[in-house]
Design an enzyme around this catalytic site. Structure first.
Site, mmCIF file in Angstrom:
data_model
loop_
_atom_site.group_PDB
_atom_site.id
_atom_site.type_symbol
_atom_site.label_atom_id
_atom_site.label_comp_id
_atom_site.label_asym_id
_atom_site.label_seq_id
_atom_site.Cartn_x
_atom_site.Cartn_y
_atom_site.Cartn_z
ATOM 1 N N ASP A 90 -2.481 -10.343 -6.977
ATOM 2 C CA ASP A 90 -2.720 -8.937 -7.287
ATOM 3 C C ASP A 90 -1.649 -8.508 -8.291
ATOM 4 O O ASP A 90 -0.715 -9.270 -8.596
ATOM 5 C CB ASP A 90 -2.636 -8.114 -5.996
ATOM 6 C CG ASP A 90 -2.656 -6.624 -6.259
ATOM 7 O OD1 ASP A 90 -3.576 -6.159 -6.938
ATOM 8 O OD2 ASP A 90 -1.734 -5.920 -5.805
ATOM 9 N N LYS B 199 -10.464 2.306 -7.998
ATOM 10 C CA LYS B 199 -9.849 3.630 -7.899
ATOM 11 C C LYS B 199 -10.866 4.723 -7.527
ATOM 12 O O LYS B 199 -10.544 5.643 -6.781
ATOM 13 C CB LYS B 199 -9.139 3.981 -9.212
ATOM 14 C CG LYS B 199 -8.034 2.999 -9.611
ATOM 15 C CD LYS B 199 -7.093 2.691 -8.478
ATOM 16 C CE LYS B 199 -6.031 1.679 -8.871
ATOM 17 N NZ LYS B 199 -5.322 1.126 -7.701
#
Length: 265
Positions: free
Chosen positions: A10, A51
């Site tokens: 990540d 998001k």
């Protein structure tokens, strides 16, 4: 011996941005524009997801939903999610260059893995536009993976879907999911890796799950730090992590152990 061919990392909270502070600040700013100041636990909960999905999940949280209705006189709808997302995106694009510092031990760990012929992939909850900023800043700070795929690369089906990982494996020429390892700092990262059929590893220090900036982490007394680290480890393991490392100084040894374990089997 089973060779580990790639490690998929990540970004924020894992390799850069100790504590994953940029998304937190952006989400808080966006919600404050609508009269709501989210609590840190509310912001951190969905961390690692696309998001838009992150904001959608926050708006479903009981306290935030109640506040939205109290302030705006109605329940939120999809257009509201879009509006909060747009503001958060503007905010994060503005602050991202200041939150791309490479975390401790990352550069050394990546160099050691590459010396052993292991390729470095990456997935993220950031968009392509955001990653243009982060990737360039991280490169200047000494970190550049061999591949990076965002939710935009897979039809906006980000974590916990495994598709960004699959794109990495294809681009890097990895022979099977068993020959790769996923490393991240959120529960969404762990689920992404498990959904791809991979060994999933959680990182404690500087993680979004721990939820502290580097200064806050350093400011803890040893007893407080140990308690929080143990809590973080437990959360990873309870949510499917195969292994948990303190920081990247432990990563190469873990990879060696995994290869030797396969050899014994």
């Amino acid at each position: 011996m089973k060779k580990i061919e790639a490690v998929i990392f990540d970004w924020a909270g894992t390799t850069v941005d100790f504590g994953s502070m940029a998304p937190v600040q952006a989400f808080i700013r966006a919600f404050e524009k609508f009269g709501i100041t989210p609590e840190l636990e509310e912001v951190r909960g969905p961390m690692g997801k696309l998001k838009w999905d992150h904001i959608h999940e926050m708006l479903q949280m009981p306290r935030i939903r109640k506040e939205w209705k109290r302030i705006h006189g109605r329940d939120w709808d999809r257009e509201d999610v879009d509006q909060v997302y747009r503001i958060s995106e503007e905010a994060i694009l503005e602050i991202l260059p200041d939150y791309a510092g490479v975390k401790p031990y990352v550069s050394q760990a990546v160099a050691s893995l590459r010396e052993r012929g292991i390729k470095i992939g990456s997935t993220t909850g950031y968009t392509d536009q955001m990653m243009e900023i982060v990737s360039e800043a991280a490169r200047k700070n000494g970190y550049a993976p061999d591949a990076c795929f965002t939710p935009n690369s897979v039809g906006d089906r980000g974590r916990p879907f495994p598709y960004m990982i699959f794109r990495n494996l294809e681009a890097l020429g990895v022979s099977s999911v068993e020959a790769a390892v996923k490393v991240g700092d959120t529960l969404a990262d762990i689920r992404e890796g498990k959904n791809a059929g991979m060994i999933s590893v959680g990182v404690v220090e500087g993680s979004s799950l721990m939820g502290l900036s580097e200064e806050e982490h350093e400011g803890l007394c040893p007893k407080e730090r140990l308690a929080l680290e143990e809590k973080t480890r437990k959360l990873y393991l309870e949510n499917g992590a195969d292994y948990v490392i303190q920081n990247f100084s432990e990563l190469e040894d873990l990879i060696l152990d995994l290869e030797q374990m396969e050899e014994k089997l």
